[in-house]
Design a protein around this motif. Structure first.
Motif, mmCIF file in Angstrom:
data_model
loop_
_atom_site.group_PDB
_atom_site.id
_atom_site.type_symbol
_atom_site.label_atom_id
_atom_site.label_comp_id
_atom_site.label_asym_id
_atom_site.label_seq_id
_atom_site.Cartn_x
_atom_site.Cartn_y
_atom_site.Cartn_z
ATOM 1 N N GLU A 191 8.101 17.178 9.157
ATOM 2 C CA GLU A 191 9.521 16.814 9.128
ATOM 3 C C GLU A 191 9.753 15.361 8.747
ATOM 4 O O GLU A 191 10.713 15.038 8.033
ATOM 5 C CB GLU A 191 10.147 17.094 10.497
ATOM 6 N N ASP B 195 16.291 18.780 -3.753
ATOM 7 C CA ASP B 195 16.616 19.369 -2.448
ATOM 8 C C ASP B 195 16.635 20.892 -2.565
ATOM 9 O O ASP B 195 17.506 21.467 -3.227
ATOM 10 C CB ASP B 195 17.972 18.840 -1.973
ATOM 11 N N GLU B 196 15.681 21.517 -1.907
ATOM 12 C CA GLU B 196 15.562 22.974 -1.988
ATOM 13 C C GLU B 196 16.718 23.701 -1.321
ATOM 14 O O GLU B 196 16.889 24.918 -1.513
ATOM 15 C CB GLU B 196 14.227 23.419 -1.375
ATOM 16 N N ARG B 197 17.545 22.983 -0.550
ATOM 17 C CA ARG B 197 18.701 23.609 0.088
ATOM 18 C C ARG B 197 19.837 23.840 -0.893
ATOM 19 O O ARG B 197 20.785 24.572 -0.609
ATOM 20 C CB ARG B 197 19.167 22.748 1.259
ATOM 21 N N ASN C 223 9.456 24.954 -3.139
ATOM 22 C CA ASN C 223 10.293 25.528 -2.074
ATOM 23 C C ASN C 223 9.502 25.693 -0.775
ATOM 24 O O ASN C 223 9.948 25.269 0.296
ATOM 25 C CB ASN C 223 10.863 26.887 -2.513
ATOM 26 N N THR C 224 8.338 26.314 -0.869
ATOM 27 C CA THR C 224 7.539 26.518 0.342
ATOM 28 C C THR C 224 6.939 25.202 0.833
ATOM 29 O O THR C 224 6.785 24.994 2.044
ATOM 30 C CB THR C 224 6.429 27.543 0.083
ATOM 31 N N ARG D 26 10.028 15.096 4.931
ATOM 32 C CA ARG D 26 10.800 16.047 4.138
ATOM 33 C C ARG D 26 11.909 15.383 3.322
ATOM 34 O O ARG D 26 12.036 15.624 2.114
ATOM 35 C CB ARG D 26 11.368 17.133 5.061
ATOM 36 N N ALA E 39 16.654 25.219 -5.821
ATOM 37 C CA ALA E 39 15.715 26.225 -5.329
ATOM 38 C C ALA E 39 15.351 27.204 -6.441
ATOM 39 O O ALA E 39 14.180 27.611 -6.568
ATOM 40 C CB ALA E 39 16.324 26.967 -4.137
ATOM 41 N N LYS F 54 9.597 23.357 2.784
ATOM 42 C CA LYS F 54 9.860 24.065 4.033
ATOM 43 C C LYS F 54 8.798 23.745 5.081
ATOM 44 O O LYS F 54 9.107 23.619 6.274
ATOM 45 C CB LYS F 54 9.894 25.576 3.772
ATOM 46 N N ASN F 55 7.537 23.572 4.651
ATOM 47 C CA ASN F 55 6.426 23.492 5.595
ATOM 48 C C ASN F 55 5.810 22.111 5.765
ATOM 49 O O ASN F 55 5.019 21.905 6.694
ATOM 50 C CB ASN F 55 5.323 24.470 5.164
ATOM 51 N N ARG G 252 12.388 15.092 -0.749
ATOM 52 C CA ARG G 252 13.548 15.693 -1.426
ATOM 53 C C ARG G 252 14.157 14.743 -2.443
ATOM 54 O O ARG G 252 14.658 15.175 -3.489
ATOM 55 C CB ARG G 252 14.599 16.096 -0.389
#
Length: 648
Positions: A545, A557-559, A537-538, A548, A564, A541-542, A552
Motif C-alpha cells: 500500500e 491509475d487502474e481505478r 492492473n494486478t 501504490r 484499466a 492491486k497487489n 499510479r
C-alpha cells in the motif's frame, strides 16, 4: 519368485547408487529455491564460473563522530554485513553476523558508542531498527518488529534520540516518529501524514524544526517544515507547483535559508538555496547541464561537496558556501561515486567509488591537499584485468526520431565472428544504466563470447525531466519501441549477430522483457524476466500500500476504466499467444514491490499454452536476490538457459 524379486531389488539399488554418483556432479538448488524445468547444472560449470563470482565491494555507511574510523557494508559470508575500519587499508572487523543483509547503519552522534542499523527478513523490505552496542556487539530491536517500514534516521544534535519515518500506523502512510534508542517506550508520533512518499531530510541546529520532504513521483517533490513542539507543518516550497522536483533540503549557515536541489525552470536538478522569509531562490550549478545527484554540507556549513551524473558517470565538486565558488575534483578515476560525507573536523570527505575496472571501495579525500587515501580494497576473486569488458557509450534513434543511449560491453576479442547479444534493461522505470563494473557478468563476455548492452530507454533518469516523463501512462509502450530501435542498431553492427539476441531485465525491466517477448517475438531468441510486472492492473492491486499511489503517478491509475482497459491491452499476461521464444521467470517469494503473483500467473499461463518456460523462485528473497547462494544458482541457471536457447 523370491530370486527374481531379489534381482529386481538389487537392480533398483544399483540404479539409485549410479544416480547418486551422477548427482555428485550436478549442482543441487538449496532448500529455499523452487525450480521448474531448469536443465541440469554441472559442477564443472559451477567451478568455471567461480572465478567470476567471488568478487565483493565495500560501501561506506557512517563516519565515527570522534575517531578516525568508519562503518562499511561488505560481504564475507552469504550476505552484506556491518564492518568497522580504523585506518587506510586496515583490517575489516565484522560487527554483525546475520543470515539477512544489513541495509544501513548510523553512529550515535556524540560519542559513537553504539549504532542504529536496519534489517528486514527474507527480502520483505519491512526494515526494522536495531541498536548495536559496540562493546558487547549485542543487538536490541527498538521498533515494532512487524509489517512496517522504518527508515530515514535523523539524529537530534544533542544526541538524545532521533526522528524517523514509519508505516506502522496503517501500512500505507509514512508518518514521522521520535525515539530515544535507550528507552524504546519513549517513542511518539510527531507528524501524521497521508501517503507513502514522506521522509525527513534535516534538523535545525537548535533541534526545534525538521525539514520534511513529500515525494509525489520521479518528477515531483515538495519541501515542508515541521515545528516539533507545536506540530505545525508549513509549506517551504509551493505545494501547488506540479511536475517540479524539489528535495535534499538542508539548513544552511543562515537559519533563514536552506540548501536543496531542484529542476524548477530547468531540465536538470540544480543546486540552489531558498530564503525562507523572502522565498527567493538562487541557483548555482546552471552551467552544468546534468543532474546534481546528491550533496553534503560540512559540520561548520562552510563547505559543500556535490556529485553530478554526467552521461552515466559521476563527478565530484567542492563549493565554498560563502562565495558559492566551486571546482571539480580532478584526480579521481572516471567511475561512479556515492555516499560523500564530511568528517566532523570539516577537513576531509569519505566517499564510495567504483570504476569499470574495480568494484566499489571507500576512499578519503583531504580537502586542503587534494590527496586521496584508499581505505578498503575489495577483492575481485580470480578475475584479472584482461578478463574485464569495459563499457562504450552508444546511441541510436527510436521510432519517433528520439535519440536513445546506453552502454555496450563487447565480447572478448578471443571470439571470432558475429557475437550474440544480451540486452539488459534496468528497472525503476526511473533507473539508469551507468558505466559500471560488470563483476560476475564478465563471464558472459569473456567465457561465452556474448556482448552486453544496457539501454537507457525513455523514462530513464539522468537525461532531463522531459525524457523521464516520456513513458508515463498511455505512453508506456513507447519505451518498448525504443528496444525495437536498438534491435535495428544491432542489425547494422558488423560484429553483432542480430539472429541471436536475448532480452533480460529486472522489476520494470522485467515488464520490458515480457513486453519485448511478444512485440518483437521474431527478432529475439529468448528472454529472462526477473521480478517483472506481467499486468499493471494486478500489480497495482497487489503491491504494498505504501507504494501504490507513487506507482499510479508513473504507470497510470487502474481505478480509471480507460486506464484499466489500456493495462489489459498491453499486459504481457494477455499476449502470451504472441510469445514464440523460450522464457525464464525469476522471482522472490517475499517481494513487496512486484508480488510473486505476477510471476506465478505468467508462468502458469505460459505452461497452459504449451510454451517453453523455466521458473526459479526463492522463498527467502524479495525484490531481487541478495543472498550469495541464491545469486550464484540464479547466475548458473541463466547461463544454462543461454547455452540452451541463445548460443545453440
Amino acid at each position: 519368485m523370491k530370486s527374481k524379486q531379489l534381482l529386481l531389488a538389487l537392480s533398483f539399488l544399483s540404479t539409485i547408487h549410479i544416480y547418486g554418483q551422477q548427482n555428485k556432479n550436478i549442482v543441487v538448488p538449496n532448500e529455499n529455491l523452487i525450480t521448474q524445468n531448469i536443465s541440469e547444472i554441472s559442477k564443472e560449470l559451477s567451478n568455471q564460473v567461480k572465478k567470476y563470482s567471488e568478487s565483493r565491494g565495500a560501501t561506506m555507511f557512517a563516519i565515527h563522530p570522534l575517531k578516525n574510523k568508519i562503518i562499511i557494508s561488505t560481504r564475507f559470508g552469504t550476505t552484506s554485513q556491518i564492518h568497522s575500519v580504523t585506518q587506510p587499508m586496515g583490517a575489516r572487523t565484522q560487527l554483525t553476523f546475520f543470515d539477512e543483509p544489513v541495509s544501513s547503519a548510523s553512529f550515535e552522534p556524540l560519542n559513537g558508542e553504539y549504532l542504529i542499523y536496519s534489517k528486514d527478513v527474507g527480502g520483505n523490505e519491512f526494515g526494522q531498527l536495531y541498536k548495536l552496542d559496540l562493546k558487547t556487539l549485542k543487538s536490541t530491536l527498538i521498533t515494532d518488529g512487524g509489517r512496517s517500514q522504518n527508515s530515514g534516521i535523523i539524529w537530534r544534535k544533542d544526541g538524545k534520540g532521533f526522528y524517523y519515518s514509519s508505516t506502522k500506523r496503517n501500512g500505507g502512510d509514512r508518518d514521522i516518529y521520535y525515539l530515544d534508542p535507550n528507552n524504546p517506550s519513549s517513542e511518539k508520533l510527531v507528524l501524521q501524514v497521508k501517503g507513502g512518499g514522506w521522509g525527513i531530510s534535516n534538523i535545525s541546529s537548535d533541534d526545534k524544526q525538521l525539514l520534511i520532504e513529500e515525494s509525489i513521483s520521479a518528477n515531483e517533490g515538495h519541501i515542508w517544515m515541521l515545528d516539533i513542539e507545536t506540530g505545525k507543518l508549513t509549506e517551504v516550497t509551493d505545494r501547488k507547483s506540479s511536475n517540479v522536483l524539489q528535495g535534499g533540503a538542508i539548513y544552511s549557515m543562515d537559519a533563514n535559508e536552506i540548501w536543496f536541489v531542484t529542476d524548477k525552470d530547468n531540465e536538470f536538478k540544480r543546486l540552489a538555496t531558498l530564503n525562507l522569509v523572502t522565498k527567493k531562490t538562487a541557483y548555482y550549478t546552471s552551467n552544468i547541464p546534468w543532474n546534481v545527484e546528491n550533496y553534503n554540507l560540512s559540520e561548520d556549513k562552510k563547505s559543500l561537496v556535490f556529485i553530478t551524473n554526467e552521461a552515466g558517470l559521476n563527478k565530484m565538486y567542492f563549493m565554498n558556501t560563502a562565495n558559492k565558488s566551486y571546482y571539480e575534483v580532478k584526480n579521481l578515476p572516471m567511475g561512479l561515486i556515492s555516499n560523500a560525507k564530511f568528517t566532523n573536523d570539516n577537513a576531509s570527505v569519505f566517499f564510495t567509488q567504483s570504476t569499470s575496472r574495480t568494484s566499489s571501495d571507500v576512499y578519503k579525500l583531504n580537502i586542503q591537499t587534494g590527496s586521496i587515501e584508499q581505505w578498503t580494497k575489495s577483492e575481485l576473486g580470480e578475475m584479472q584485468e584482461s578478463d574485464l569488458s569495459l563499457p562504450k557509450a552508444i546511441e541510436w534513434k527510436s521510432f519517433d526520431g528520439l535519440n536513445i543511449s546506453g552502454f555496450y560491453y563487447p565480447a572478448s576479442s578471443k571470439f571470432s565472428g558475429k557475437r550474440p547479444v544480451m540486452i539488459n534493461i534496468h528497472g525503476g522505470p526511473e533507473g539508469q544504466s551507468m558505466a559500471s563494473f560488470l563483476g560476475a557478468n564478465n563471464y558472459y563476455t569473456n567465457e561465452m563470447g556474448v556482448a552486453l548492452i544496457f539501454p537507457n530507454v525513455r523514462g530513464s533518469s539522468g537525461f532531463g525531466k522531459t525524457f523521464i516523463a516520456k513513458d508515463n501512462g498511455i505512453l508506456r509502450e513507447d519505451s518498448v519501441k525504443d528496444i525495437g530501435g536498438l534491435l535495428d542498431w544491432i542489425a547494422q553492427q558488423p560484429d553483432l549477430d542480430k539472429d541471436r539476441v536475448m532480452i533480460m531485465g529486472g522489476s520494470y525491466g522485467g515488464y520490458m522483457t515480457l513486453a519485448t517477448a511478444f512485440h518483437f517475438a521474431d527478432r529475439i531468441k529468448c528472454s529472462v524476466d526477473v521480478v517483472g510486472i506481467s499486468n499493471f492492473n494486478t500489480f497495482l492491486k497487489n503491491t504494498e500500500e505504501y507504494r501504490r499511489d507513487l506507482r499510479r503517478v508513473e504507470y497510470g491509475d487502474e481505478r480509471i476504466p480507460k486506464m484499466a482497459e489500456f493495462f489489459e491491452k498491453i499486459a504481457p499476461l494477455n499476449n502470451i499467444d504472441k510469445i514464440k521464444k523460450p522464457l525464464f521467470i525469476i522471482q522472490g517469494t517475499n517481494d513487496p514491490r512486484v508480488p510473486v503473483t505476477e510471476a506465478i500467473q505468467m508462468r502458469d499461463k505460459l505452461k497452459s499454452q504449451g510454451k517453453t518456460v523455466w521458473y526459479l523462485e526463492a522463498k527467502d528473497e524479495g525484490h531481487g536476490f541478495k543472498k550469495k547462494p541464491n545469486i550464484d544458482f540464479q547466475r548458473l541457471a541463466v547461463i544454462r538457459f543461454m547455452e540452451e536457447f541463445l548460443l545453440k
